[in-house]
Design a protein around this motif. Sequence first.
Motif: not given
Length: 322
Positions: A220-229, A253-262
């Motif tokens: 049930d996890l969406p294909d795209e995740l858009r965290p608010t933080e 993650f359309p609005e974020h970039r993976l940096v290490g584990r963040t």
Amino acid sequence: KRLGLMYELVDEPTGDPDLGDRVAVVTGPDALFSRTRRYGTAFARLLRTLAATGRGELTATVDDRGTERTLSLSDADPVAVPGTDPVVDVGYDSDVEREFATRFEALDLDWRLVREPDLLPVAGGAMVPDFAFEYEHADFRVYFEIVGFWTPSYVESKLAKLEAVDAELLVAVDRSLGVGEAVEAADHRVVRYDDRVRLKDVRDALRVHEERLAAESAADLPDELRPTEDAVAVETLAERHDVPESAVEDREFPEHRLVGRTLARPALLERLDEAIEPGQDLASVASVAAEHGIDAADSLLSALGYRVEWSGLSGGTVRRRE
């Protein structure tokens, strides 16, 4: 196993419908080899448990300094239970179990190790597995039994229970017993060991279930995740959705970039890039990164095109990557 004693449930008519037709036979491990009085304190603690129940009977053979006597107690006897709980050391049945539990719990896995979790019904009695592995993201557990060296009759009894138990069970078998094939014939997965149970063998056995469970939990996890933080750890996001971290990493993650584990927004990375200057010491960069929710300064610097010039054990200096 509780209090260092051995328990066996057997079907035996009691003649009392309130008590049922199942009797617990309790012995000390060394009593299998010779008569001994070393378990007196443990049995005394067990009596407290019986006295605290609403209904029950006990019959015990007591060695009264060479004279064999019979002790009989029931809920009808005036036995009072003190208001304080006795000191109980649950412990482990063997060094193999203790050492395995210590090493397994040091791993960062999606499985929680539970000691002596349940009574599993088997024909004519019950079985208490040594452990259970509980998957953190689903209602699923794998029971784990370690079969080490013991008397032939004990091993025979253990095999009979393994053949009768109907549960997801992983069995670690001491190779010297030569009973691995018999356990596998009972349709249980087996890992063999010599002096210690190998974590890799257990990990591989759990991974068979983990791949399926991870896929089900992430269905049930969406294909795209858009965290608010602006920045959020992968671990935090996985906990929020109650899925393994690997499931989060597989998403977009359309609005974020993976940096290490963040996961970090590009705008945040731009602000941090403006705050970092070549020649700055690594400790100060790490402090700024942590203030903005990024705990891996080296990953941040790599993402922004920097490198670290190390100066022995004294620290490092930030340089532009050429």
